[in-house]
Design an enzyme around this catalytic site. Structure first.
Site, mmCIF file in Angstrom:
data_model
loop_
_atom_site.group_PDB
_atom_site.id
_atom_site.type_symbol
_atom_site.label_atom_id
_atom_site.label_comp_id
_atom_site.label_asym_id
_atom_site.label_seq_id
_atom_site.Cartn_x
_atom_site.Cartn_y
_atom_site.Cartn_z
ATOM 1 N N LYS A 77 1.016 -1.248 0.046
ATOM 2 C CA LYS A 77 0.024 -0.075 0.076
ATOM 3 C C LYS A 77 0.719 1.349 -0.005
ATOM 4 O O LYS A 77 0.400 2.198 -0.694
ATOM 5 C CB LYS A 77 -0.961 0.024 1.164
ATOM 6 C CG LYS A 77 -2.083 -0.853 0.931
ATOM 7 C CD LYS A 77 -3.035 -0.727 2.222
ATOM 8 C CE LYS A 77 -4.131 -1.631 2.160
ATOM 9 N NZ LYS A 77 -5.082 -1.439 3.337
ATOM 10 N N LYS A 157 -5.823 -10.832 -5.877
ATOM 11 C CA LYS A 157 -7.040 -11.463 -4.982
ATOM 12 C C LYS A 157 -8.103 -10.444 -5.401
ATOM 13 O O LYS A 157 -7.875 -9.412 -5.743
ATOM 14 C CB LYS A 157 -6.554 -11.065 -3.404
ATOM 15 C CG LYS A 157 -7.372 -11.158 -2.380
ATOM 16 C CD LYS A 157 -7.170 -10.862 -1.186
ATOM 17 C CE LYS A 157 -7.678 -9.309 -0.895
ATOM 18 N NZ LYS A 157 -7.653 -8.881 0.319
ATOM 19 N N LYS A 160 -11.793 -4.682 -4.610
ATOM 20 C CA LYS A 160 -12.634 -3.704 -5.135
ATOM 21 C C LYS A 160 -11.498 -2.618 -5.620
ATOM 22 O O LYS A 160 -11.626 -1.969 -6.787
ATOM 23 C CB LYS A 160 -13.573 -3.066 -4.241
ATOM 24 C CG LYS A 160 -14.890 -3.716 -4.341
ATOM 25 C CD LYS A 160 -16.072 -2.805 -3.757
ATOM 26 C CE LYS A 160 -16.067 -2.799 -2.215
ATOM 27 N NZ LYS A 160 -16.957 -2.370 -1.423
#
Ligand code: SF4
Length: 317
Positions: A77, A157, A160
């Site tokens: 991230k 994976k 969204k």
């Protein structure tokens, strides 16, 4: 079981704050739609129980920065930011607080969260060693058979933020619009080419949603080049839409009754706070944050050797 809608976590990803209330409400509807029974389980919104963020702050005292920097999700991230917000680094501490505030002994997680749960266990161990032995349990991971579902790209994976998902509450035509984009066996160029279902993510998804007769039929026809990928995906889209039909109906029920959802969340937050406040009161006591208990005792006059100076410094800070 305790289900927490983590809006305090959501803000670490940025996003438009005007959309967050609706997303929070939608997630509550989704939980109810997939079968969460508020008479049996607690469901609430994280920011309605401020003890979560308080406990996360207190856990900062025992969590090494190095442990946080090692988290795979932090590494992934943080690459998306030019200047990494501290919330991205501290995210797993808040997760530990979400879990340990209720002294949970098991947490259903996907494979990708196993590392964070291990950190939660480590935080529990460190806190217990520093302040009160065996106060927090070390929770176990409950990994389901569908622990890691690959997205429609067949690569990452289902997520969204990656944009490779099929919505649980999507209408059948939306499901088809998404599934038709799914990546299949790359070696299959023409309809009659023999395929390899074992390397095809569409086939894996059939395994979760289609009945055994359909799965067996597709496996044989794919290998023999007797079914095209488009037809195979149509069957998958139908299976997915059928699987979630009862949930779509329940979602429509709750969407048309927002007051009912609000009452469920308010009641859940009240019950959650009762547990959370009990834990945080004990935690504050063990960490020396209940200063009123010391008023009028000898140590409060500064007679405790070695402790008075540091206590005064801390209080001044
Ligand atoms: Fe995959 Fe189905 Fe195409 Fe075979 S027929 S490669 S299982 S999508």
């Amino acid at each position: 079981c305790i289900f927490c809608i983590v809006d305090d976590h959501a803000i670490t990803a940025g996003g438009d704050p005007r959309e967050l209330p609706a997303r929070t409400f939608d997630l509550a509807v989704s939980f109810l739609a997939v079968g969460l029974d508020p008479d049996k389980a607690l469901m609430f919104v994280q920011s309605d129980v401020p003890e979560h963020t308080e406990l996360a702050w207190l856990f900062n005292a025992v969590t090494p920065v190095g442990d946080l920097e090692r988290m795979t999700q932090f590494k992934d991230k943080s690459q998306r930011f030019e200047s990494v917000p501290a919330g991205i680094l501290n995210y797993p501490i808040l997760q530990a607080a979400d879990i340990l505030l209720y002294k949970a002994d098991a947490v259903p997680v996907g494979e990708d969260q196993r590392q964070h749960l291990e950190l939660t266990r480590e935080i529990a161990r460190k806190w217990n060693a520093a302040y009160s032995e065996e106060f927090f349990p070390e929770p176990d991971a409950l990994i389901s058979k569908a622990g890691r579902i690959l997205g429609l790209d067949g690569d990452a994976k289902m997520s969204k933020s990656v944009g490779n998902t099929v919505g649980i509450l999507a209408e059948p035509d939306e499901v088809w619009a998404r599934v038709r984009t799914a990546v299949t066996d790359p070696q299959r160029v023409k309809r009659n080419d023999p395929g390899r279902p074992e390397v095809c993510n569409v086939f894996t998804l059939h395994g979760h949603f289609s009945d055994s007769a359909t799965i067996e039929r597709i496996s044989g026809e794919c290998r023999a080049g007797e079914i095209g990928c488009v037809d195979c995906k149509k069957l998958l889209a139908e299976s997915i839409a059928d699987h979630f039909a009862p949930m779509r109906e329940r979602a429509a029920h709750y969407r048309s009754r927002p007051d009912e959802v609000r009452e469920i969340l308010d009641s859940g937050a009240r019950r959650a706070r009762e547990i959370a406040q009990e834990t945080i009161t004990e935690v504050r006591h063990h960490m020396g944050l209940d200063w009123r208990s010391a008023v009028g005792t000898p140590s409060a006059t500064g007679s405790a050797p070695g402790a008075a100076g540091s206590t005064t410094d801390a209080a001044q800070d």
